[in-house]
Write a protein that holds these residues in place. Structure first.
Motif, PDB file in Angstrom:
ATOM      1  N   LEU A  95       6.711  -2.726 -10.055  1.00 35.29           N
ATOM      2  CA  LEU A  95       5.890  -1.523  -9.968  1.00 35.29           C
ATOM      3  C   LEU A  95       6.480  -0.512  -8.988  1.00 35.29           C
ATOM      4  O   LEU A  95       7.222  -0.880  -8.078  1.00 35.29           O
ATOM      5  CB  LEU A  95       4.430  -1.857  -9.632  1.00 35.29           C
ATOM      6  N   PRO A  96       6.171   0.776  -9.248  1.00 38.33           N
ATOM      7  CA  PRO A  96       6.661   1.812  -8.336  1.00 38.33           C
ATOM      8  C   PRO A  96       5.883   1.786  -7.035  1.00 38.33           C
ATOM      9  O   PRO A  96       4.682   1.526  -7.042  1.00 38.33           O
ATOM     10  CB  PRO A  96       6.373   3.122  -9.091  1.00 38.33           C
ATOM     11  N   VAL A  97       6.575   2.048  -5.937  1.00 38.29           N
ATOM     12  CA  VAL A  97       5.913   2.048  -4.622  1.00 38.29           C
ATOM     13  C   VAL A  97       6.088   3.404  -3.948  1.00 38.29           C
ATOM     14  O   VAL A  97       7.203   3.911  -3.824  1.00 38.29           O
ATOM     15  CB  VAL A  97       6.476   0.927  -3.731  1.00 38.29           C
ATOM     16  N   GLY A  98       4.947   3.974  -3.529  1.00 39.12           N
ATOM     17  CA  GLY A  98       4.949   5.230  -2.788  1.00 39.12           C
ATOM     18  C   GLY A  98       4.342   5.015  -1.419  1.00 39.12           C
ATOM     19  O   GLY A  98       5.034   4.754  -0.435  1.00 39.12           O
ATOM     20  N   ASN A  99       3.007   5.066  -1.385  1.00 40.66           N
ATOM     21  CA  ASN A  99       2.305   4.877  -0.117  1.00 40.66           C
ATOM     22  C   ASN A  99       2.082   3.393   0.195  1.00 40.66           C
ATOM     23  O   ASN A  99       1.574   3.040   1.248  1.00 40.66           O
ATOM     24  CB  ASN A  99       0.963   5.622  -0.186  1.00 40.66           C
ATOM     25  N   GLY A 100       2.412   2.532  -0.774  1.00 42.20           N
ATOM     26  CA  GLY A 100       2.363   1.086  -0.543  1.00 42.20           C
ATOM     27  C   GLY A 100       1.012   0.443  -0.851  1.00 42.20           C
ATOM     28  O   GLY A 100       0.848  -0.765  -0.669  1.00 42.20           O
ATOM     29  N   GLY A 101       0.048   1.214  -1.321  1.00 44.11           N
ATOM     30  CA  GLY A 101      -1.282   0.665  -1.583  1.00 44.11           C
ATOM     31  C   GLY A 101      -1.316  -0.242  -2.800  1.00 44.11           C
ATOM     32  O   GLY A 101      -1.885  -1.346  -2.761  1.00 44.11           O
ATOM     33  N   CYS A 136       4.887   7.668 -20.205  1.00 49.56           N
ATOM     34  CA  CYS A 136       4.343   7.568 -18.841  1.00 49.56           C
ATOM     35  C   CYS A 136       4.950   8.676 -18.007  1.00 49.56           C
ATOM     36  O   CYS A 136       5.842   9.390 -18.456  1.00 49.56           O
ATOM     37  CB  CYS A 136       4.667   6.197 -18.249  1.00 49.56           C
ATOM     38  N   GLU A 137       4.489   8.805 -16.780  1.00 48.77           N
ATOM     39  CA  GLU A 137       5.100   9.829 -15.927  1.00 48.77           C
ATOM     40  C   GLU A 137       6.363   9.266 -15.271  1.00 48.77           C
ATOM     41  O   GLU A 137       6.549   8.032 -15.231  1.00 48.77           O
ATOM     42  CB  GLU A 137       4.097  10.348 -14.913  1.00 48.77           C
ATOM     43  N   PRO A 138       7.247  10.146 -14.777  1.00 50.37           N
ATOM     44  CA  PRO A 138       8.531   9.662 -14.257  1.00 50.37           C
ATOM     45  C   PRO A 138       8.392   8.568 -13.191  1.00 50.37           C
ATOM     46  O   PRO A 138       9.112   7.560 -13.260  1.00 50.37           O
ATOM     47  CB  PRO A 138       9.170  10.936 -13.687  1.00 50.37           C
TER      48      PRO A 138
HETATM   49  N1  F0G Z   1       2.800   5.720  -9.464  1.00 47.40           N
HETATM   50  C1  F0G Z   1       2.059   6.837  -9.519  1.00 47.40           C
HETATM   51  C2  F0G Z   1       1.935   7.533 -10.833  1.00 47.40           C
HETATM   52  C3  F0G Z   1       1.400   7.311  -8.371  1.00 47.40           C
HETATM   53  O1  F0G Z   1       0.660   8.417  -8.449  1.00 47.40           O
HETATM   54  C4  F0G Z   1       1.568   6.627  -7.149  1.00 47.40           C
HETATM   55  C5  F0G Z   1       0.926   7.091  -5.926  1.00 47.40           C
HETATM   56  C6  F0G Z   1       2.355   5.458  -7.156  1.00 47.40           C
HETATM   57  C7  F0G Z   1       2.948   5.043  -8.323  1.00 47.40           C
HETATM   58  C8  F0G Z   1       2.584   4.651  -5.925  1.00 47.40           C
HETATM   59  O2  F0G Z   1       1.453   3.946  -5.546  1.00 47.40           O
HETATM   60  O3  F0G Z   1       1.142   4.939  -3.302  1.00 47.40           O
HETATM   61  O4  F0G Z   1      -0.056   2.858  -3.971  1.00 47.40           O
HETATM   62  O5  F0G Z   1       2.398   2.837  -3.554  1.00 47.40           O
HETATM   63  N2  F0G Z   1       0.300   8.179  -5.825  1.00 47.40           N
HETATM   64  C9  F0G Z   1      -0.474   8.610  -4.640  1.00 47.40           C
HETATM   65  C10 F0G Z   1      -1.259   9.851  -4.958  1.00 47.40           C
HETATM   66  C11 F0G Z   1       0.313   8.671  -3.404  1.00 47.40           C
HETATM   67  O6  F0G Z   1      -1.568  10.634  -4.031  1.00 47.40           O
HETATM   68  O7  F0G Z   1      -1.600  10.080  -6.113  1.00 47.40           O
HETATM   69  P1  F0G Z   1       1.211   3.605  -3.996  1.00 47.40           P
END
Ligand code: F0G
Length: 347
Positions: free
Chosen positions: A181-187, A277-279
């Protein structure tokens, strides 16, 4: 299907007194990916979270977080967002009658997500800075004013999001070897790991990050993060430690992908699997392809790739990456030539 709180009430922090705010989120498809499976030599499934009511996995967390905010008497809420959190919060707060301000990095939000927040009645604030600054400001703001904070630093968000792990186990009828899975804020990775642990299983977590925004690789914040995948353009994740622990404790791995590999996985999903899906979401598949190529994920493994958001969220990138538009004069000979491109077509 009923919403998540009704389906998983006994595993969520709710009581009979909790007013349930739901859009019947969850119960998203787990699709076999035949072409990608053949390509990588593994059994690959796509958990298509774009099928949630506002088009992303955020709805799982938001049904719990907004229901609990209402139970606690909140009348106003706030979140920082790269887009999807704001779209989801706007929908659920609108339904709950809670006022919401969304705080976004100016110029860095995909068009569909911004439109959702705007039309659902949120106050939309564009901060002249990046997501990390927006989140820092929002955290300072909630110290000053009694606002419900709807980012994934709110533990109720993770409680809701862990239900995706429950669904994966039910739909697969077993435990996958890997979950990418993609990781951004880590939640989200923290929430999946929590859901799997509560179910007594431990698939290996494969975290996909964009090369220009990959703090999970070093364990340290990245200044000025950059990537085409705006959803995960985050340099200082609020849940960096939990995300790192999920990777470590599961025997997992992180892969940082350049934008061109994220975009080629994005096109592959749409063109070969019919899944738009989105990028940012395609980072899960890009990470899998990389981890197969370097021998980490072995042939015959069962892998679930989480596709976190719907492709319509970001129409500008779809237009730029997709087919060119062919102009046609209004006669059938031209149409025949242009539509079929001179290639033989058999009946
Ligand atoms: N994929 C998508 C489409 C997201 O919008 C996000 C996070 C992630 C992956 C990563 O998930 O942050 O829990 O590690 N989007 C947040 C937002 C930051 O503000 O919509 P994550």
């Amino acid at each position: 299907m009923p919403g998540l709180i009704e389906r998983y009430r006994d595993r969520l922090p709710v009581t009979e007194r909790t007013p349930v705010v739901t859009l019947d989120e969850g119960s998203t498809p787990l699709l076999p990916a035949r072409r990608i499976s053949a390509l990588v030599g593994a059994d690959v499934y796509l958990k298509y979270e774009g099928a949630n009511p506002t088009g992303s996995f955020k709805d799982r967390g938001m049904t719990v977080a907004v229901s609990k905010a209402l139970e606690d008497g909140a009348t106003a809420a706030v979140c920082a967002s790269t887009g999807n959190t704001s779209a989801s919060a706007a929908a659920y707060c609108g339904r709950a009658g809670i006022r919401l301000a969304v705080v976004l990095p100016e110029g860095a939000i995909a068009r569909g997500k911004l439109a959702q927040a705007q039309i659902c009645g949120a106050r939309v604030v564009a901060v002249q800075g990046d997501f990390d600054e927006a989140l820092r400001l929002v955290r300072e703001l909630v110290e000053r004013r009694p606002l419900a904070l709807l980012n994934s630093v709110n533990p109720h968000r993770l409680e809701g999001q862990k239900t995706a792990a429950f669904e994966v186990l039910e739909q697969l009828g077993g435990t996958p070897d890997w979950v990418a899975l993609p990781v951004g804020n880590g939640g989200n990775i923290s929430a999946y790991w929590k859901g799997f642990r509560e179910s007594g299983v431990a698939p290996r977590m494969l975290a996909g990050q964009a090369e220009g925004a990959a703090p999970l690789v070093t364990g340290r914040p990245v200044p000025s993060p950059h990537t085409v995948a705006t959803a995960i353009r985050i340099g200082n994740p609020a849940r960096l430690d939990e995300a790192s622990a999920a990777v470590r404790d599961s025997g997992g791995a992180v892969r940082a992908l350049p934008d061109d590999r994220i975009l080629s996985a994005y096109r592959l999903l749409a063109q070969e699997e019919g899944v738009f899906c989105e990028p940012a979401s395609a980072t899960s598949v890009a990470a899998l392809i990389e981890a197969v190529a370097d021998g980490l994920v072995t042939r015959g493994s069962t892998v679930v790739c989480v596709l976190t958001g719907h492709g319509l969220k970001d129409p500008d990138i779809a237009g730029a990456e997709g087919a060119e538009i062919v102009r046609c004069p209004p006669d059938v000979e031209s149409l025949e030539q242009l539509a079929l491109g001179g290639e033989p077509v058999h009946a």
